[in-house]
Design an enzyme around this catalytic site. Structure first.
Site, short mmCIF file in Angstrom:
data_model
loop_
_atom_site.label_atom_id
_atom_site.label_comp_id
_atom_site.label_asym_id
_atom_site.label_seq_id
_atom_site.Cartn_x
_atom_site.Cartn_y
_atom_site.Cartn_z
N GLU A 16 0.86 -1.19 0.00
CA GLU A 16 0.00 0.00 0.00
C GLU A 16 0.90 1.24 0.00
O GLU A 16 1.89 1.29 0.72
CB GLU A 16 -0.89 0.00 1.25
CG GLU A 16 -1.83 1.20 1.30
CD GLU A 16 -2.82 1.09 2.42
OE1 GLU A 16 -3.57 0.09 2.48
OE2 GLU A 16 -2.84 2.00 3.27
N THR A 47 -3.93 4.76 -1.42
CA THR A 47 -4.95 5.33 -0.54
C THR A 47 -5.54 6.61 -1.15
O THR A 47 -5.01 7.16 -2.12
CB THR A 47 -4.39 5.67 0.86
OG1 THR A 47 -3.46 6.73 0.73
CG2 THR A 47 -3.72 4.47 1.49
N TYR A 48 -6.60 7.04 -0.51
CA TYR A 48 -7.30 8.24 -0.97
C TYR A 48 -7.58 9.09 0.25
O TYR A 48 -8.34 8.68 1.14
CB TYR A 48 -8.60 7.81 -1.63
CG TYR A 48 -9.45 8.92 -2.20
CD1 TYR A 48 -9.66 9.01 -3.57
CD2 TYR A 48 -10.08 9.84 -1.37
CE1 TYR A 48 -10.46 10.01 -4.09
CE2 TYR A 48 -10.87 10.84 -1.89
CZ TYR A 48 -11.06 10.92 -3.25
OH TYR A 48 -11.86 11.92 -3.76
N ALA A 50 -5.96 9.63 2.81
CA ALA A 50 -5.42 9.18 4.09
C ALA A 50 -3.96 9.63 4.19
O ALA A 50 -3.39 10.12 3.23
CB ALA A 50 -5.51 7.67 4.19
N GLY A 108 -14.59 5.41 4.95
CA GLY A 108 -13.74 6.57 5.27
C GLY A 108 -13.93 6.98 6.71
O GLY A 108 -14.97 6.68 7.32
N ASP A 109 -12.92 7.62 7.26
CA ASP A 109 -13.01 8.10 8.64
C ASP A 109 -13.75 9.42 8.67
O ASP A 109 -13.63 10.23 7.77
CB ASP A 109 -11.61 8.25 9.25
CG ASP A 109 -11.08 6.90 9.72
OD1 ASP A 109 -11.89 6.09 10.22
OD2 ASP A 109 -9.88 6.66 9.55
P1 FAD Z 1 -17.73 0.23 7.10
O1 FAD Z 1 -17.56 -1.15 6.61
O2 FAD Z 1 -18.86 1.02 6.56
O3 FAD Z 1 -17.86 0.14 8.70
C1 FAD Z 1 -17.74 1.31 9.50
C2 FAD Z 1 -18.45 1.06 10.85
O4 FAD Z 1 -19.85 1.01 10.64
C3 FAD Z 1 -18.08 -0.27 11.50
O5 FAD Z 1 -18.08 -0.08 12.88
C4 FAD Z 1 -19.21 -1.20 11.08
O6 FAD Z 1 -19.39 -2.27 11.99
C5 FAD Z 1 -20.39 -0.23 11.08
N1 FAD Z 1 -21.45 -0.59 10.15
C6 FAD Z 1 -21.33 -1.03 8.88
N2 FAD Z 1 -22.53 -1.20 8.31
C7 FAD Z 1 -23.45 -0.86 9.24
C8 FAD Z 1 -24.88 -0.81 9.26
N3 FAD Z 1 -25.61 -1.19 8.21
N4 FAD Z 1 -25.49 -0.41 10.42
C9 FAD Z 1 -24.77 -0.03 11.51
N5 FAD Z 1 -23.41 -0.05 11.55
C10 FAD Z 1 -22.77 -0.46 10.43
N6 FAD Z 1 -9.63 5.58 4.94
C11 FAD Z 1 -9.50 6.60 4.02
O7 FAD Z 1 -10.07 7.67 4.24
N7 FAD Z 1 -8.78 6.41 2.87
C12 FAD Z 1 -8.16 5.25 2.57
O8 FAD Z 1 -7.52 5.13 1.55
C13 FAD Z 1 -8.26 4.17 3.51
N8 FAD Z 1 -7.70 2.96 3.25
C14 FAD Z 1 -7.88 1.92 4.13
C15 FAD Z 1 -7.36 0.66 3.81
C16 FAD Z 1 -7.54 -0.42 4.69
C17 FAD Z 1 -6.97 -1.77 4.32
C18 FAD Z 1 -8.25 -0.23 5.90
C19 FAD Z 1 -8.41 -1.38 6.85
C20 FAD Z 1 -8.77 1.01 6.22
C21 FAD Z 1 -8.61 2.10 5.34
N9 FAD Z 1 -9.15 3.36 5.61
C22 FAD Z 1 -9.02 4.39 4.70
C23 FAD Z 1 -9.80 3.62 6.90
C24 FAD Z 1 -11.32 3.37 6.84
O9 FAD Z 1 -11.93 4.33 6.01
C25 FAD Z 1 -11.84 3.48 8.27
O10 FAD Z 1 -11.40 2.40 9.04
C26 FAD Z 1 -13.33 3.71 8.43
O11 FAD Z 1 -13.57 4.12 9.78
C27 FAD Z 1 -14.20 2.50 8.17
O12 FAD Z 1 -14.22 2.18 6.85
P2 FAD Z 1 -14.95 0.81 6.35
O13 FAD Z 1 -14.97 0.86 4.89
O14 FAD Z 1 -14.36 -0.36 7.02
O15 FAD Z 1 -16.42 1.10 6.94
#
Ligand code: FAD
Length: 287
Positions: A16, A47-48, A50, A108-109
């Site tokens: 990455e 990444t995007y 981040a 995304g965060d």
């Molecule tokens: P989700 O899968 O949507 O989950 C987020 C939270 O919501 C979790 O607690 C989940 O349990 C909960 N949830 C999901 N669906 C529901 C629902 N239907 N109802 C209630 N709760 C629900 N961030 C960036 O900004 N840019 C990047 O390039 C980037 N790259 C990453 C690469 C990797 C390998 C990883 C592990 C993380 C990366 N991140 C990046 C960080 C990521 O965006 C954050 O961890 C973010 O907080 C969660 O993203 P997610 O896609 O896992 O979210």
């Protein structure tokens, strides 16, 4: 090449990288990519928004260079909470025009200074939306210790299943330092009916400051053995880096011996770190 096609044989080894921060010359990433290419990763993801970079700066261009200049498959990260359906459609068009076939679909965060848009609340919604738009291969993130916002691991896994059911073809894990957590997670997701390949995310400890920052952001726990190393070498950055690299290699060797589908190395744009690790794990990875 679709990333999903890489799994099933030898363990996948991927890197990455992130777009350069605003104060770093854009050329630095192209030098990094030239060095990483020689290590023959199966893919490189970008990444995007981040790592302190300007949101969206160059993710698509960097992916295009990885694929078209270096001949390595790339995955473009795409977080969605600050996007609308229209802006995602625009980005998908840009990816398509550049020949990018693989997307890591993310929520995304949350940024306290930015009001999220209302079109996408979770990554599963983005995955379903991308799936409707054509033939992209979609990966998703997973969290061996549970996502920090999730009340517990089982709840998080139930939402992970929604991402896979929506169309995620493989998963890349958050960094972790205690392999038994990853093995327990693998068993739990299998029991939940998730059977897509899972890559283990490894971030080598190279400095005390960077690891404390990452761990506080993502909530990963630090096992005793690593905590002791960090304490022993707290005033000796070179020894800490050497010990951190050995720790990462030990982790990866153990993961490969235990049948990990793949290893995703968070390179922090540091090709020397990636090179050292790849050299040390080559035999265990069957390279
Ligand atoms: P989700 O899968 O949507 O989950 C987020 C939270 O919501 C979790 O607690 C989940 O349990 C909960 N949830 C999901 N669906 C529901 C629902 N239907 N109802 C209630 N709760 C629900 N961030 C960036 O900004 N840019 C990047 O390039 C980037 N790259 C990453 C690469 C990797 C390998 C990883 C592990 C993380 C990366 N991140 C990046 C960080 C990521 O965006 C954050 O961890 C973010 O907080 C969660 O993203 P997610 O896609 O896992 O979210």
């Amino acid at each position: 090449m679709k990333a999903a096609a890489l799994f099933g044989g030898k363990p996948v080894l991927s890197f990455e990288v992130f777009p350069p921060k605003p104060n770093v010359p854009i050329d630095s990433i192209y030098q990094t990519l030239s060095a990483l290419k020689d290590l023959h990763p199966d893919f490189i993801s970008v990444t995007y928004g981040a790592g302190g970079s300007v949101p969206g700066a160059s993710t698509a261009e960097i992916c295009e260079t990885i694929q078209n200049t270096h001949g390595i498959p790339s995955i473009a990260h795409l977080p969605c909470i600050n996007e609308t359906r229209e802006s995602v459609l625009e980005k998908l068009e840009q990816f398509r025009a550049r020949g990018i076939e693989n997307i890591l679909a993310l929520r995304g965060d949350r940024n306290p200074d930015v009001e999220p848009k209302d079109d996408f609340h979770y990554a599963s919604e983005l995955i379903a939306f991308i799936r409707e738009q054509g033939d992209f291969d979609i990966a998703a993130a997973c969290y061996p210790e549970g996502h920090p916002e999730s009340p517990d691991l089982d709840t998080d896994i139930s939402h992970l299943k929604e991402k896979v059911d929506a169309g995620a073809s493989h998963l890349i894990s958050q960094l972790f330092y205690h392999n038994p957590d990853f093995y327990a997670f693998r068993e739990k997701i299998a029991a939940a009916g998730i059977s897509v390949p899972v890559e283990a995310g490894i971030m080598p400890v190279t400095s005390k400051k960077s690891i404390e920052r990452m761990v506080s952001l993502c909530g990963a726990s630090i096992p005793n053995r690593l905590a002791k190393l960090m304490a022993r070498y707290s005033d000796d950055p070179a020894s800490l880096k050497a010990a951190g690299l050995e720790y990462a290699i030990m982790q990866i060797d153990d993961l490969l011996a235990n049948g990990a589908d793949g290893i995703h190395i968070y390179t922090m744009n540091n090709p020397d770190v990636a090179r050292y690790i790849m050299e040390q794990i080559a035999e265990a990875a069957g390279r």
